[in-house]
Design a protein around this motif. Structure first.
Motif, PDB file in Angstrom:
ATOM      1  N   HIS A  44       1.253  -0.987  -0.276  1.00 16.76           N
ATOM      2  CA  HIS A  44      -0.198  -0.087   0.426  1.00 16.76           C
ATOM      3  C   HIS A  44       0.746   1.038  -0.470  1.00 16.76           C
ATOM      4  CE1 HIS A  44       1.022   0.872   4.042  1.00 16.76           C
ATOM      5  NE2 HIS A  44       0.812  -0.389   4.187  1.00 16.76           N
ATOM      6  N   GLY A  45      -0.035   2.421  -0.358  1.00 17.27           N
ATOM      7  CA  GLY A  45       0.946   3.875  -0.934  1.00 17.27           C
ATOM      8  C   GLY A  45       0.903   3.912   0.689  1.00 17.27           C
ATOM      9  N   TRP A  46       1.416   5.314   0.779  1.00 18.01           N
ATOM     10  CA  TRP A  46       1.641   6.115   2.411  1.00 18.01           C
ATOM     11  C   TRP A  46       0.196   6.899   2.487  1.00 18.01           C
ATOM     12  CZ3 TRP A  46       7.246   8.019   1.605  1.00 18.01           C
ATOM     13  CH2 TRP A  46       7.927   6.537   2.000  1.00 18.01           C
ATOM     14  N   LEU A  47       0.169   7.044   3.575  1.00 15.44           N
ATOM     15  CA  LEU A  47      -0.717   7.867   3.903  1.00 15.44           C
ATOM     16  C   LEU A  47      -0.485   9.335   4.330  1.00 15.44           C
ATOM     17  CD1 LEU A  47      -3.906   7.425   5.084  1.00 15.44           C
ATOM     18  CD2 LEU A  47      -3.022   8.153   6.976  1.00 15.44           C
ATOM     19  N   ILE A  48      -0.543  10.584   3.764  1.00 16.54           N
ATOM     20  CA  ILE A  48      -0.085  11.404   3.670  1.00 16.54           C
ATOM     21  C   ILE A  48      -1.342  12.680   4.821  1.00 16.54           C
ATOM     22  CG2 ILE A  48       2.007  11.544   2.212  1.00 16.54           C
ATOM     23  CD1 ILE A  48       0.408  13.163  -0.060  1.00 16.54           C
ATOM     24  N   THR A  49      -0.483  14.170   5.027  1.00 19.41           N
ATOM     25  CA  THR A  49      -1.741  15.246   5.256  1.00 19.41           C
ATOM     26  C   THR A  49      -1.371  16.325   4.077  1.00 19.41           C
ATOM     27  OG1 THR A  49       0.024  16.369   6.183  1.00 19.41           O
ATOM     28  CG2 THR A  49      -0.885  14.395   7.688  1.00 19.41           C
ATOM     29  N   PRO A  50      -2.392  17.129   3.685  1.00 21.93           N
ATOM     30  CA  PRO A  50      -2.625  17.804   3.372  1.00 21.93           C
ATOM     31  C   PRO A  50      -1.058  18.838   3.264  1.00 21.93           C
ATOM     32  CG  PRO A  50      -4.488  18.165   3.911  1.00 21.93           C
ATOM     33  CD  PRO A  50      -4.002  17.138   5.295  1.00 21.93           C
ATOM     34  N   GLU A  51      -0.313  18.749   4.585  1.00 20.29           N
ATOM     35  CA  GLU A  51       0.712  19.520   4.429  1.00 20.29           C
ATOM     36  C   GLU A  51       1.748  18.624   3.989  1.00 20.29           C
ATOM     37  OE1 GLU A  51      -0.569  19.198   7.581  1.00 20.29           O
ATOM     38  OE2 GLU A  51      -1.612  20.862   7.227  1.00 20.29           O
ATOM     39  N   GLY A  52       1.690  17.210   3.395  1.00 21.78           N
ATOM     40  CA  GLY A  52       2.916  16.470   2.391  1.00 21.78           C
ATOM     41  C   GLY A  52       3.054  15.245   4.094  1.00 21.78           C
ATOM     42  N   LYS A  53       4.096  14.829   3.469  1.00 24.23           N
ATOM     43  CA  LYS A  53       3.973  13.066   4.565  1.00 24.23           C
ATOM     44  C   LYS A  53       4.699  13.681   5.953  1.00 24.23           C
ATOM     45  CE  LYS A  53       7.155  10.052   4.447  1.00 24.23           C
ATOM     46  NZ  LYS A  53       8.873   9.430   4.770  1.00 24.23           N
ATOM     47  N   MET A  54       3.826  12.549   6.609  1.00 27.98           N
ATOM     48  CA  MET A  54       4.105  13.242   8.462  1.00 27.98           C
ATOM     49  C   MET A  54       5.468  13.052   8.814  1.00 27.98           C
ATOM     50  SD  MET A  54       0.676  11.221   9.522  1.00 27.98           S
ATOM     51  CE  MET A  54       0.204   9.914   8.952  1.00 27.98           C
ATOM     52  N   SER A  55       5.722  14.372   9.968  1.00 26.95           N
ATOM     53  CA  SER A  55       7.128  14.429  10.052  1.00 26.95           C
ATOM     54  C   SER A  55       6.990  15.354  11.009  1.00 26.95           C
ATOM     55  CB  SER A  55       7.936  14.511   8.998  1.00 26.95           C
ATOM     56  OG  SER A  55       8.265  15.994   9.490  1.00 26.95           O
ATOM     57  N   LYS A  56       7.597  14.569  12.801  1.00 27.61           N
ATOM     58  CA  LYS A  56       8.060  15.449  13.803  1.00 27.61           C
ATOM     59  C   LYS A  56       8.624  16.997  13.589  1.00 27.61           C
ATOM     60  CE  LYS A  56       8.865  11.813  17.294  1.00 27.61           C
ATOM     61  NZ  LYS A  56       9.765  11.659  17.887  1.00 27.61           N
ATOM     62  N   SER A  57       8.994  17.037  13.045  1.00 24.24           N
ATOM     63  CA  SER A  57       9.479  18.680  12.594  1.00 24.24           C
ATOM     64  C   SER A  57       8.607  19.451  11.744  1.00 24.24           C
ATOM     65  CB  SER A  57      10.879  18.573  11.977  1.00 24.24           C
ATOM     66  OG  SER A  57      10.493  18.377   9.950  1.00 24.24           O
ATOM     67  N   LYS A  58       7.134  18.801  10.938  1.00 24.00           N
ATOM     68  CA  LYS A  58       6.682  19.631  10.607  1.00 24.00           C
ATOM     69  C   LYS A  58       5.264  19.714  11.887  1.00 24.00           C
ATOM     70  CE  LYS A  58       6.449  18.077   5.789  1.00 24.00           C
ATOM     71  NZ  LYS A  58       6.212  17.235   5.077  1.00 24.00           N
ATOM     72  N   GLY A  59       5.400  18.616  12.734  1.00 23.39           N
ATOM     73  CA  GLY A  59       4.173  19.008  13.379  1.00 23.39           C
ATOM     74  C   GLY A  59       2.350  18.344  13.260  1.00 23.39           C
ATOM     75  N   ASN A  60       2.643  17.594  11.951  1.00 22.48           N
ATOM     76  CA  ASN A  60       1.760  17.057  11.155  1.00 22.48           C
ATOM     77  C   ASN A  60       1.034  15.246  11.918  1.00 22.48           C
ATOM     78  OD1 ASN A  60       3.308  16.165   9.473  1.00 22.48           O
ATOM     79  ND2 ASN A  60       2.247  16.953   7.642  1.00 22.48           N
ATOM     80  N   VAL A  61       2.176  14.817  12.054  1.00 15.36           N
ATOM     81  CA  VAL A  61       2.220  13.887  12.420  1.00 15.36           C
ATOM     82  C   VAL A  61       0.680  13.783  13.993  1.00 15.36           C
ATOM     83  CG1 VAL A  61       2.530  11.786  14.159  1.00 15.36           C
ATOM     84  CG2 VAL A  61       4.437  13.536  13.149  1.00 15.36           C
ATOM     85  N   ILE A  62      -0.011  12.076  13.144  1.00 20.15           N
ATOM     86  CA  ILE A  62      -1.284  12.692  13.647  1.00 20.15           C
ATOM     87  C   ILE A  62      -1.274  11.093  14.589  1.00 20.15           C
ATOM     88  CG2 ILE A  62      -3.882  11.861  12.874  1.00 20.15           C
ATOM     89  CD1 ILE A  62      -3.569  13.642  10.416  1.00 20.15           C
ATOM     90  N   ASP A  63      -2.207  11.402  15.946  1.00 21.08           N
ATOM     91  CA  ASP A  63      -1.965  10.048  16.313  1.00 21.08           C
ATOM     92  C   ASP A  63      -3.045   9.526  16.579  1.00 21.08           C
ATOM     93  OD1 ASP A  63      -2.118   9.190  18.683  1.00 21.08           O
ATOM     94  OD2 ASP A  63      -1.364   9.690  20.221  1.00 21.08           O
ATOM     95  N   PRO A  64      -3.130   8.165  15.887  1.00 23.04           N
ATOM     96  CA  PRO A  64      -5.505   7.731  16.637  1.00 23.04           C
ATOM     97  C   PRO A  64      -5.490   8.226  17.411  1.00 23.04           C
ATOM     98  CG  PRO A  64      -3.537   6.451  15.579  1.00 23.04           C
ATOM     99  CD  PRO A  64      -2.730   7.528  15.540  1.00 23.04           C
ATOM    100  N   LEU A  65      -4.571   8.103  18.941  1.00 19.42           N
ATOM    101  CA  LEU A  65      -5.941   7.942  20.309  1.00 19.42           C
ATOM    102  C   LEU A  65      -6.746   9.339  20.457  1.00 19.42           C
ATOM    103  CD1 LEU A  65      -3.063   6.177  22.306  1.00 19.42           C
ATOM    104  CD2 LEU A  65      -5.541   5.652  21.490  1.00 19.42           C
ATOM    105  N   GLU A  66      -5.759  10.515  19.747  1.00 17.45           N
ATOM    106  CA  GLU A  66      -6.161  11.598  19.969  1.00 17.45           C
ATOM    107  C   GLU A  66      -7.793  11.250  18.685  1.00 17.45           C
ATOM    108  OE1 GLU A  66      -5.549  14.864  21.977  1.00 17.45           O
ATOM    109  OE2 GLU A  66      -4.097  12.797  22.934  1.00 17.45           O
TER     110      GLU A  66
END
Ligand code: MSP
Length: 513
Positions: free
Chosen positions: A297-319
């Protein structure tokens, strides 16, 4: 007694080097949904997941956290298990590569390969990425200002030279190529096959260095305490250590691997080549059968692109689960992303899809149908074929047609398409209510009863088709319809409600703002 077919499905085993995010949930959800679907199809199923706990990267993380390696991984793995519980994802085996059983079997695998002469001792000289646990030659690496970087992750590479054992990949090159070419379902989606062939296999497979002696956190080989087994060999083996390969009590291994009908590895695109090159070679060298399919399968990305700690766009499922039910999130992941392509996840999309498909379409269908039925009938609504009008018959035909499409798509791993078909059927049924206006037919009882029985059968069909995804939540609908569970075989038995009173008990899915 007829034996059921078997279906073994696996997720990658995750590195406990950080918390799991929605991308990992995506991988696991695909495997879970496939398991559920096959279970409903009458297969005996086994669903494996776990954690990949060895290697330099993890040792480094533990050190940074001021913990021993095992303390560090114990805490991380507890988080994984908590996540799967909250996500309502149930599996059969969770393998930790630090378990004694796993270690022992991996050592046996290594010894077997050594005894068979497919592993030999030599000297390794080359470039290594600690972050990716991966070796590169200078020609594969990217050079910049005298430093070398991984061509895949861009991580910095260090030069290493050490004694090492090697897996003789070159011996298997011809066989692997032939195997991949003559088994078109081995790698799905098909577009990856050429990529793998051209970028790796046809370039010539170099022998793989399969031990390290520059760190300790891993499984040592029995033949030499100093040598630690390469983390990818350790990790890939989980698919058979979980089934007790090589142990006296290997019933699961015999049933699901050796004599199994279908074996599917769900993997992300960047780890596909480990599963399509090294893993088949190891299995072949061990004289074991191949998995049926590596599903990439491919990657899940966000509208800001790949998830990364530095971009602060990592989505936590628990949240996310604080706002949305796990069903809604899992539904989004498998219905909105075409398997093999990258997919964009955003909160707004999730909200829209949840409200549009599940609340306004499916939820509404169930709710308004049961309200009408409960208003006009106190005894079971019977299916009397002589009372059907043309429009009723059209819907019954659609149920049959949509079900066939759904099954074909699901069998071909086009899960998103299959789910869309289920939702389209739900839309058709909602339109049917608009057109037939059952609330205005209280003086034409035979006609009304026919419509209501078609609706019940329609809901049953949609619910069954969505069951692999909405599993727990959907059981509430089963209960309202008067069933314990949903079965594909029952969809076209239109008399199944003849002795059952379906009752609206509660609102099934609440609208979210
Ligand atoms: N430990 C190895 C796998 C060994 S399997 C024998 C590993 N672990 S991982 O934790 O880094 O990644 C596990 C899986 O998560 C991979 O399949 C990877 O593709 C997937 N994902 C990680 N980030 C992802 C997204 N953003 N989107 C989708 N999947 C992602 O690799």
């Amino acid at each position: 007694m007829k034996k059921n077919k078997t279906f073994l499905v696996t997720t990658p085993i995750y590195y406990p080097s950080g918390n799991l995010h929605i991308g990992h949930l995506y991988s696991t959800t695909i495997a879970w949904v496939l398991r559920n679907y096959k279970k409903m199809q009458g297969y005996d199923t086994k669903f494996l997941t776990g954690s990949d706990e060895h290697g330099q990267k993890i040792a480094k993380k533990a050190q940074e956290a001021n913990l021993s390696e095992i303390e560090y991984v114990d805490a991380q793995v507890a988080n994984f298990i908590h996540l799967w519980k909250e996500a309502k994802i149930d599996y059969d085996v969770f393998t930790r590569t630090t378990e004694e059983k796993h270690k022992k079997i991996v050592q046996t695998i290594f010894s077997t390969l050594l005894a068979k002469g497919v592993i030999y001792i030599g000297k390794y000289k080359g470039l290594y990425s600690i972050e990716d646990e991966e070796f590169f030659t200078k020609t594969q690496a990217i050079e910049k200002d005298g430093e070398f970087y991984s061509p895949i992750s861009n991580h910095k590479l260090i030069e290493v030279e050490q004694d090492s054992y090697f897996l003789e990949n070159s011996k298997f090159e011809k066989w692997l190529l032939e195997y991949i070419e003559s088994n078109p379902n081995f790698i799905i989606p098909k577009k990856i096959v050429n990529e793998l062939k051209n970028n790796f296999i046809l370039k010539g497979l170099e022998d793989l260095s399969v031990t390290r002696n520059n760190f300790k956190w891993g499984i040592n080989i029995l033949e030499n305490q100093e040598h630690i087994i390469y983390v990818w060999i350790d990790a890939l083996s989980n698919y058979i250590t979980a089934l007790n390969y090589s142990l006296p009590n290997d019933e699961d291994f015999q049933k699901f691997w050796v004599n199994g009908d279908e074996i599917v590895h769900v993997v992300g695109k960047e780890i596909t080549r480990f599963h399509c090159i090294y893993w088949p070679i190891i299995l072949k060298a061990l004289d074991l059968r191949m998995p049926t399919t590596v599903l990439s399968h491919g990657w899940l990305i966000t509208p800001e692109g790949k998830m990364s700690k530095s971009k602060g766009n990592v989505i936590d499922p628990l949240e996310l689960f604080k706002e949305f039910s796990p069903e809604a999130v899992k539904y989004f992941l498998v219905s909105q992303i075409y398997l093999g392509n990258d997919g964009v996840f955003s909160y707004d999309n999730l909200l829209n899809v949840y409200n549009a498909n599940l609340v306004n379409n499916y939820g509404n269908l169930v709710s308004r149908s049961l309200t009408i039925i409960n208003k006009f009938f106190t005894s079971p609504v019977k299916f009397i074929s002589t009372n059907l009008t043309e429009i009723d018959q059209e819907i019954l035909d659609k149920i049959k047609q949509f079900l066939n499409e759904y099954i074909e798509d699901f069998d071909n791993y086009q899960i998103d398409k299959a789910i869309k078909t289920a939702i389209s059927l739900s839309s058709e049924l909602n339109n049917y209510i608009e057109k037939t206006m059952p609330w205005s037919l209280k003086d034409e009882l035979p006609k009304l009863e026919a419509i209501c029985s078609v609706l019940l059968n329609g809901i049953y069909a949609v619910a069954t088709m969505l069951h692999p995804i909405l599993w727990d939540k959907n059981l509430e609908i089963a209960q309202q319809l008067g069933f314990e569970n949903f079965e594909f075989e029952q969809i076209l038995n239109f008399n199944k409600f003849d002795n059952i009173i379906a009752q609206k008990k509660s609102i099934f899915l609440e609208r979210k703002k």
